[in-house]
Design a protein around this motif. Structure first.
Motif: not given
Ligand code: FAD
Ligand code: SF4
Ligand code: SF4
Lengths: 287, 387
Positions: B276-280, B301-310, B353-360
């Motif tokens: 989600t961080m790398v996705c444009p 403040w507003r910060r990037w968040d991700s639907c992957f966080t708990m 990007r999400c494919i390249t930067w996924c650690p797994v």
């Protein structure tokens, strides 16, 4: 200049993330954890128009901002009224507010209970817990236009006798000859001689004509599920059943993404939904 | 612009002229931002001249892997995309929304969003132009407008580049977002590097683009230059590493919410939020409220968040999406499915990007194909009594 055609179009540039400051006029304790704030607008009691079912984002100075339904009277609109259950950091900070304190307000946001579409019909309101707060404006509206509706039923479930909200008003409404108001508690500890059990138990006994009924439901999701099922079983049509949904929200204007519910944004498309519009996703766990 | 006519390069410039062009942009007050190498990856940052670009470098990408390699020529744009996207500038990862000071009875609120720098984005790819347009719909496309996003996007200059090669994780062709830029730019370049010939064919996309181009030496494009662009783009399409079958994709994902594949993905997914961080196009954010020690000055403040966080789906009593399975399902179903319902377009532009930067090495194209292969009938969980 042409990153997107959109950016070139004229648009209203009022920042929807900026709060307006309201002053606390009164704080009323409803139950051990729930309280009602009456708020006066910046222009000394200026009107705050809203539709029953809509909510505001309330900001406690330095602590945070949370979505809270408007629970006051949509007919008089002054003061702005919110009933809040203290459950965490922000709502606890709000519990400590005193007369004269400032609170940030953004709103009103979201969809409304279909009080106009329900004209000429029976209205059945089923709520649990704090869910009565977002439904109270709809009930006020119906009372103010009582002749526009047929039978009016309010079924309310609280955890215990001490968790019953708006006790005085409920008593008063229960005394009216053209209203059916029933209260039940999940568990009867201490002095309680009324109904005991989940709120859905009240549905079979309530007097309404299913085919001509509009039902308004707000409460925990499981409670809403079973309420819907029982109403449908009695013959109420899916398209006449409305629910108010709750999700985490950080903006209320469709920017933050937190309140997504399938293809809906609860802040914008909801919180009030016609059940038939969300039927296919309502039962999906962890959606 | 006439609508049916595909845009054609009208002028041709060389590398010196391109440097002059960057100079013109700077003299017009733009901060010029382009790809450059930092920590062994190509990122977006301020550049002065074409020397700052990753000249002669390329990137090798695959699921879960990325590395830079020498090309053996002097290409300026001979690579695809790195971990950054332009959302870093249009929708910053941390942004103060307002600050407020309390002084006795008085309260004063200061909004942000005063004068923003004007930015010129250099080497914007086709998929990224689409991503920008898609994200703009979120922030400035509804009744509520984010004024700071509006200023940033309105004031940006975009110098696009047609991709001369595709990465192994690219799949823009199947998403209809590239590799040829098809609008939404001020100027678009195609790099031609053929023996001693090193030139840039230029398409003009806006008046300001034409003005800027007018300040540098260029020659008229010939018919064969136009064919050159077609050939280069066709070659890129032919190299495209991956693809997604988009037929009926929204409904496919929605009706497969109970597919067992989601459980298999969840066994591998770390819920790290890299994708989600790398996705444009990912736009989710959270807010943070802070105060100073006196307690009378607060900021939001507003910060990037991700639907992957708990915490993302937390409501009193617990998380709506407490399992990794439900979070991955939410992300992918949103990207490829429900985004269409919300914004009238796919939330995925096929940038890879999400494919390249996924650690797994989880691969969205493979997963959607797997869902398609294992399609199951809708299995909405039955209501259970007893709560
Ligand atoms: C449309 C809508 C209307 C609401 N109306 C009312 C109301 O009238 N009265 C009332 O008491 N409560 C209402 N709520 C719930 C209220 O927003 C939460 O209780 C509140 O956000 C809790 O915040 P906290 O910081 O005190 O709790 P914490 O548990 O510390 O909250 C942590 C985070 O989770 C979020 N969160 C926690 N619980 C909820 C929740 N139930 N819904 C959404 N976000 C949550 C908070 O916003 C915060 O970001 C409503 C929620 C929604 C979505
Ligand atoms: S989902 Fe993946 S491939 Fe699609 S736009 Fe986002 S990062 Fe790129
Ligand atoms: S799919 Fe990959 S990048 Fe995305 S959260 Fe899971 S492990 Fe991280």
């Amino acid at each position: 200049m042409s990153i997107t055609e959109l950016a070139k179009e004229p648009m209203v540039l009022t920042d929807p993330m900026l709060p307006t400051w309201f002053r606390v006029q009164s704080v009323r304790r409803e139950t051990h954890d729930t309280f009602t704030l009456e708020l006066a607008g910046p222009n000394d009691g200026g009107e705050f128009s809203f539709a029953p079912g809509q909510f505001n984002m309330l900001y406690a100075f330095g602590v945070g901002e949370v979505p809270i339904s408007i629970s006051g009277n949509p007919v008089t609109t002054d003061p702005l009224v919110h009933t809040i259950r203290a459950v965490g950091a922000v709502t606890r900070a709000m519990q400590k507010l005193k007369r004269g304190d400032l609170i940030g307000v953004r709103g009103p946001f979201g969809s409304a209970w279909p009080v106009m579409d329900a004209v000429g019909r029976d209205v059945v309101i089923v709520t649990g817990g704090i869910g009565l707060a977002p439904l109270r404006p709809a009930f006020y509206h119906i009372l103010a236009h009582r002749n526009d509706y047929n039978r009016v039923v309010l079924l309310y479930g609280a955890r215990t006798r001490d968790d019953i909200l708006y006790r005085d008003e409920l008593k008063q409404w229960r005394g009216e000859l053209d209203l059916e108001v029933e209260v039940t508690v999940d568990s009867s500890v201490g002095r309680w001689r009324g109904n005991v059990g989940v709120v859905t138990k009240l549905i079979p006994r309530a007097g309404f004509d299913p085919e001509n009924t509009t039902a308004l439901i707000c409460g925990p999701e499981v409670m809403m599920r079973f309420t819907i099922q029982d109403l449908l079983n009695r013959g109420v049509e899916k398209k006449n059943v409305y629910v108010s949904m709750e999700r985490n929200m950080k903006c209320a204007v469709g920017f933050c993404g937190h309140c997504q519910f399938g293809s809906k944004f609860i802040c914008r498309d909801g919180p009030v939904f016609r059940f038939s519009d969300i039927e296919d996703i309502f039962g999906i766990r962890e959606l | 612009m006439s609508s049916c006519d595909t845009k054609r390069p009208s002028r041709v410039i060389d590398r010196n002229a391109l440097d002059d062009l960057l100079g013109t942009l700077r003299s017009r007050g733009y901060t010029v931002i382009g790809p450059r190498i930092c920590d062994q990856a190509i990122v977006y940052d301020e550049i002065q001249t074409t020397d700052d670009l990753p000249v002669g470098w390329t990137d090798e990408q695959d699921a879960g892997s990325y590395r830079l390699k020498k090309r053996g020529d002097d290409a300026l744009f001979g690579y695809v995309l790195g971990p950054h996207s332009w959302k870093k500038y249009l929708f910053p990862s941390a942004q103060r929304l307002w600050q407020v000071t309390r002084d006795g009875e008085d309260i004063s609120l200061s909004p942000e969003g005063g004068e923003e720098v004007n930015r010129a984005f250099i080497a914007v790819r086709a998929c990224e132009l689409h991503a920008m347009a898609i994200q703009a719909k979120v922030f400035i496309g509804s009744e509520f407008v984010d004024p700071t996003y509006h200023v940033r996007s309105k004031n940006a200059f975009t110098l696009a580049v047609n991709c001369g090669q595709a990465g192994k994780t690219c799949f823009c062709a199947s998403m209809n977002t590239g590799p040829r830029v098809d609008g939404g730019f001020d100027l678009a370049l195609t790099e031609v590097l053929d023996g001693a010939r090193h030139e840039f064919l230029v398409e003009v996309g806006s008046e300001i683009g034409a003005e800027v181009l007018g300040t540098v030496d260029s020659r008229e494009a010939r018919l064969e230059d136009q064919h050159t662009v077609d050939d280069i783009v066709a070659n890129t399409v032919a190299q495209m590493g991956r693809s997604v079958d988009t037929a009926d994709i929204g409904d496919l994902l929605k009706r497969n919410h109970a597919n067992a594949k989601w459980d298999e993905i969840a066994e591998r997914c770390l819920s790290c939020a890299n994708c989600t961080m790398v996705c444009p196009t990912c736009f989710c954010s959270t807010v943070e409220d802070v105060t100073d020690l006196s307690g009378n000055h607060a900021e939001r403040w507003r910060r990037w968040d991700s639907c992957f966080t708990m915490d993302f789906s937390y409501i009193a009593g617990g998380q709506v999406r407490s399992s990794t399975k439900s979070r991955y399902r939410q992300w992918m179903t949103h990207k490829l499915g429900t985004w269409h319902d919300q914004f009238g377009a796919s939330g995925c532009v096929g940038c890879g990007r999400c494919i390249t930067w996924c650690p797994v090495a989880i691969d969205i194209t493979e997963e959607v194909a797997a869902i398609r292969r294992t399609e199951v009938e809708d299995a909405t969980e039955p209501l259970k009594r007893g709560a």
